[in-house]
Scaffold this active site. Structure first.
Site, PDB file in Angstrom:
ATOM      1  N   GLN A 191      10.348  -5.255   9.546  1.00  0.00           N
ATOM      2  CA  GLN A 191       9.573  -5.277   8.307  1.00  0.00           C
ATOM      3  C   GLN A 191      10.453  -5.144   7.085  1.00  0.00           C
ATOM      4  OE1 GLN A 191       6.198  -6.127   8.487  1.00  0.00           O
ATOM      5  NE2 GLN A 191       7.117  -6.481  10.482  1.00  0.00           N
TER       6      GLN A 191
ATOM      7  N   ASP B  24       3.065 -10.722  14.725  1.00  0.00           N
ATOM      8  CA  ASP B  24       3.309 -11.617  13.595  1.00  0.00           C
ATOM      9  C   ASP B  24       3.161 -13.074  13.980  1.00  0.00           C
ATOM     10  OD1 ASP B  24       3.701  -9.834  11.574  1.00  0.00           O
ATOM     11  OD2 ASP B  24       5.890  -9.851  11.672  1.00  0.00           O
TER      12      ASP B  24
ATOM     13  N   HIS C  48     -43.729  -5.783  -9.523  1.00  0.00           N
ATOM     14  CA  HIS C  48     -43.352  -5.681  -8.115  1.00  0.00           C
ATOM     15  C   HIS C  48     -44.543  -5.181  -7.298  1.00  0.00           C
ATOM     16  CE1 HIS C  48     -39.217  -6.042  -9.528  1.00  0.00           C
ATOM     17  NE2 HIS C  48     -38.763  -5.993  -8.278  1.00  0.00           N
TER      18      HIS C  48
END
Length: 441
Positions: A265, A367, A426
């Site tokens: 990394q 990866d 409503h």
């Protein structure tokens, strides 16, 4: 070339450990006001002048002698040509990786569902793929064909009808592996543009570049800043920080293996982060010695050195339980459980982008070819985010179908709640559907 490491050593028993760990983990984007304004100007230009702006920016930023947008479009036949230009070994590796990625992501597909209640009311969820996805791919020498597979294949598995890829070709430099990967992954259209201008083109569309519903894929600070600005106009995958790995080891793995896992990394860039956590102080010493021994043999030694010295660490903990606590605190992008019985510790892991189990499972396998996606949450966002997957290219719509009886029964409940919120329309809308005999009651 002389390289040396002075990797930080932390001890969880120290009273200042929490503060020191926070300092180690801190990372801020370098998107300053100048970058931000430049990106806004580029987005504005692309929205106003479309293809002409794309050609102009590609000439200026990438040094490409493009006369018109036609010079920046690669057809399917060009992608197929790339397959013949790479070596047979490279093609086999790409195809094997693609098959594994596709097989894994096929298991993520979600289906629509419905259920019917006793009164005939039907509730459910309709799963629909996005119409079009945009894939940003870095270009030139810093090219990642693996990222093409990881971003395009889930979209295709999800059922996305069209995947549009943008990839810069600085000074005309085309990466055949990237184009071959696009061919294998089923990418439909490719434009050789990059930077903030490519993001803007995908978000708003031009005369030639179609507007997409979501933009995925990594890029530099201009790309990341542009993705921030177009979010809302389109969806985005994430704003990714530097790559990171956390290795939790019981002290029994070959220290050379661990050192190389950290390097895997650290070689991405100077801001990448590589951390080892172990209860074995002597093992940390052996890994430090392996780092010093192996670093001069690495092609990207200078980058690794800066990453290891700037953001790396060897952390001593009391025991494996505390090692897991530290891992959850960090919430790493990649977590290696390099221990004797990783399955025993897995239930205790709450936050990690991807978990690599056991001594033989290097992060590098994930990866490229293991199958799960390598687009992962960074900078602690694994606390609330997940790897890229098929679900990122699907939408979910709620389904509500009320029978006459169901609408009448639900109408009572809706009416009470709506009037409690002073939303009379409503309430009356729901009340109209209440059966007459029930109204009388």
């Amino acid at each position: 070339m002389t390289v040396s490491t002075a990797i930080a050593r932390l001890n969880a028993a120290d009273p200042d450990f929490a503060r020191d760990l926070d300092h180690l983990l801190s990372w801020e984007s370098v998107s300053d006001d100048a970058v931000n304004q430049r990106v806004l100007d580029i987005i504005k230009a692309v929205r106003e002048r479309g293809d002409a702006a794309l050609v102009e920016f590609t000439q200026r930023f990438d040094g490409v002698d493009a006369k018109s947008i036609d010079d920046l479009i690669l057809g399917r036949e060009r992608l197929e040509l790339a397959l013949t230009r790479i070596t047979p070994v490279q093609r086999e590796a790409l195809e094997k990786a693609a098959n594994r990625v596709r097989m894994y992501h096929e298991r993520q597909k979600q289906d629509s569902w419905q259920y019917t209640e006793a009164d005939g009311t039907v509730l459910g969820q309709k799963v629909t793929p996005l119409d079009r996805a945009g894939l940003y791919v870095p270009g030139g020498k810093a090219s990642y064909p693996s990222s093409v597979l990881m971003n395009a294949i889930p979209a295709k598995v999800a059922g996305v009808a069209e995947v549009v890829m943008v990839v810069p070709t600085p000074r005309g430099e085309v990466n055949e592996l990237v184009l071959a990967a696009a061919c294998i992954a089923g990418v439909d259209r490719v434009f050789t543009v990059g930077g903030a201008q490519a993001v803007a083109a995908l978000a708003y569309g031009t005369e030639s570049v179609p507007q997409v519903d979501k933009i995925v894929g990594p890029g530099n600070i201009y790309v990341a800043t542009a993705k921030r600005h177009v979010f809302g106009q389109v969806g985005i995958d994430m704003i990714a920080g530097p790559s990171e790995i956390l290795v939790v080891c019981d002290g029994q793995t070959d220290p050379d293996w661990i050192a190389m896992d950290l390097f895997s990394q650290a070689e991405h860039d100077e801001d990448a982060q590589a951390i080892l956590v172990s209860p074995d102080a002597a093992f940390l010493d052996r890994v430090a010695a392996s780092i010093d021994k192996l670093l001069p043999t690495m092609e990207r030694a200078e980058i690794i050195e800066k990453s290891i010295n700037g953001r790396g660490a060897l952390i001593q903990v009391r025991d494996m339980q505390q090692a897991i606590e530290v891992a959850n605190r960090i919430a790493p992008e990649h977590l290696e459980l390099s221990v004797a019985e990783p399955q025993a510790w897995l239930p205790h892991i709450r936050h990690a982008g991807a978990i690599f189990m056991g001594r033989h499972t290097s992060e590098a396998l994930g990866d490229y070819c293991a199958g799960p996606n390598h687009v992962l949450p960074t900078s602690g966002t694994a606390r609330f985010s997940s790897p890229l997957g098929v679900y990122d290219f699907q939408k979910r719509s709620s389904i509500i179908f009320c029978s006459e009886q169901g609408a009448s029964e639900l109408g009572h409940t809706a009416s009470v709640l709506a009037r409690g919120e002073s939303l009379t329309a409503h309430a009356r809308s729901a009340e109209y559907r209440i059966l007459t005999q029930e109204k009388g009651n």
